[in-house]
Write a protein that holds these residues in place. Structure first.
Motif, short mmCIF file in Angstrom:
data_model
loop_
_atom_site.label_atom_id
_atom_site.label_comp_id
_atom_site.label_asym_id
_atom_site.label_seq_id
_atom_site.Cartn_x
_atom_site.Cartn_y
_atom_site.Cartn_z
N GLN A 1 -2.71 16.05 -0.41
CA GLN A 1 -1.54 15.17 -0.36
C GLN A 1 -1.27 14.70 1.06
O GLN A 1 -0.93 13.53 1.29
CB GLN A 1 -0.32 15.87 -0.95
CG GLN A 1 -0.44 16.10 -2.44
CD GLN A 1 0.64 17.01 -2.99
OE1 GLN A 1 1.41 17.59 -2.24
NE2 GLN A 1 0.69 17.12 -4.31
N VAL A 2 -1.44 15.60 2.03
CA VAL A 2 -1.27 15.22 3.44
C VAL A 2 -2.35 14.22 3.84
O VAL A 2 -2.08 13.22 4.51
CB VAL A 2 -1.32 16.48 4.34
CG1 VAL A 2 -1.39 16.10 5.81
CG2 VAL A 2 -0.13 17.37 4.06
N PHE A 3 -3.60 14.47 3.40
CA PHE A 3 -4.71 13.57 3.68
C PHE A 3 -4.44 12.18 3.12
O PHE A 3 -4.61 11.17 3.81
CB PHE A 3 -5.99 14.16 3.09
CG PHE A 3 -7.16 13.22 3.11
CD1 PHE A 3 -7.84 12.95 4.29
CD2 PHE A 3 -7.60 12.63 1.94
CE1 PHE A 3 -8.92 12.09 4.30
CE2 PHE A 3 -8.68 11.77 1.93
CZ PHE A 3 -9.34 11.50 3.12
N ALA A 4 -4.01 12.11 1.86
CA ALA A 4 -3.74 10.82 1.22
C ALA A 4 -2.62 10.09 1.93
O ALA A 4 -2.71 8.87 2.17
CB ALA A 4 -3.40 11.03 -0.25
N LEU B 1 0.82 -1.20 0.00
CA LEU B 1 0.00 0.00 0.00
C LEU B 1 0.85 1.25 0.00
O LEU B 1 0.46 2.27 -0.56
CB LEU B 1 -0.93 -0.03 1.22
CG LEU B 1 -2.11 0.92 1.24
CD1 LEU B 1 -2.96 0.74 -0.01
CD2 LEU B 1 -2.95 0.68 2.46
N ASP B 2 2.04 1.21 0.61
CA ASP B 2 2.93 2.37 0.60
C ASP B 2 3.42 2.70 -0.80
O ASP B 2 3.57 3.86 -1.14
CB ASP B 2 4.16 2.11 1.49
CG ASP B 2 3.83 2.23 2.95
OD1 ASP B 2 2.88 2.96 3.28
OD2 ASP B 2 4.53 1.60 3.76
N GLN C 1 -2.95 6.59 -3.57
CA GLN C 1 -2.74 7.97 -3.14
C GLN C 1 -3.36 8.95 -4.12
O GLN C 1 -3.94 9.97 -3.72
CB GLN C 1 -1.25 8.24 -2.96
CG GLN C 1 -0.68 7.54 -1.76
CD GLN C 1 0.78 7.89 -1.50
OE1 GLN C 1 1.41 8.56 -2.30
NE2 GLN C 1 1.30 7.43 -0.38
N ASN C 2 -3.28 8.66 -5.42
CA ASN C 2 -3.89 9.55 -6.42
C ASN C 2 -5.41 9.56 -6.28
O ASN C 2 -6.04 10.62 -6.41
CB ASN C 2 -3.50 9.12 -7.83
CG ASN C 2 -2.05 9.41 -8.14
OD1 ASN C 2 -1.42 10.26 -7.50
ND2 ASN C 2 -1.50 8.70 -9.10
N GLN C 3 -6.01 8.40 -6.02
CA GLN C 3 -7.47 8.34 -5.85
C GLN C 3 -7.90 9.11 -4.61
O GLN C 3 -8.91 9.82 -4.64
CB GLN C 3 -7.93 6.88 -5.76
CG GLN C 3 -7.76 6.10 -7.03
CD GLN C 3 -8.58 6.68 -8.17
OE1 GLN C 3 -9.73 7.07 -7.99
NE2 GLN C 3 -7.98 6.77 -9.34
N LEU C 4 -7.17 8.98 -3.54
CA LEU C 4 -7.50 9.72 -2.32
C LEU C 4 -7.32 11.21 -2.51
O LEU C 4 -8.10 12.01 -2.01
CB LEU C 4 -6.64 9.22 -1.15
CG LEU C 4 -7.00 7.84 -0.63
CD1 LEU C 4 -5.93 7.34 0.33
CD2 LEU C 4 -8.35 7.86 0.04
N THR C 5 -6.29 11.62 -3.25
CA THR C 5 -6.05 13.03 -3.53
C THR C 5 -7.20 13.61 -4.36
O THR C 5 -7.72 14.69 -4.07
CB THR C 5 -4.72 13.22 -4.29
OG1 THR C 5 -3.67 12.69 -3.47
CG2 THR C 5 -4.44 14.67 -4.57
#
Length: 116
Positions: free
Chosen positions: A37-40, A3-4, A10-14
């Motif tokens: 970016q911080v949220f993701a 996942l890291d 990360q792009n989907q969460l952003t």
């Protein structure tokens, strides 16, 4: 792929964060980009840490089951308790708890009378 290392997650969460109507109303584009970016990164880090707990529970359930198997000849109550606890720790799976609770209930049952 862990996942890291997954840039896709990360792009989907952003994108999810940036497309939120509340974020679009209350933040500028640069603030939304930085905060997204911080949220993701925070969500991916939290999910990575959370994914280790089931493995720890399975290891603990396996150790308790092994302890129950090793002490089954000495006393019936102690291994029954170990099997029950192992079943509780592995409830998130399907087969091990069923088998452990079955073994526990069989050990809690009164022993059959010996036929001579």
């Amino acid at each position: 792929m862990s996942l890291d290392d997954s840039r896709f997650a990360q792009n989907q969460l952003t994108e999810l964060f940036q497309n939120d109507p509340k974020v679009q109303r209350e933040m500028t584009h640069s603030e939304a980009q930085t905060n997204s970016q911080v949220f993701a990164a925070d969500v991916v880090e939290g999910a990575t840490q959370l994914l280790f707990y089931p493995f720890y529970l399975l290891i603990a359930a396996s150790l308790l089951s092994a302890g129950g198997l090793l002490t089954i000849k000495m006393n019936r109550f102690f291994p029954a308790m170990l099997f029950s606890l192992a079943g509780v720790l592995s409830l998130f799976t399907l087969l091990p708890p069923v088998l452990l609770f079955f073994a526990s209930s069989r050990l809690f049952a009164t022993p059959p009378a010996l036929k001579v």
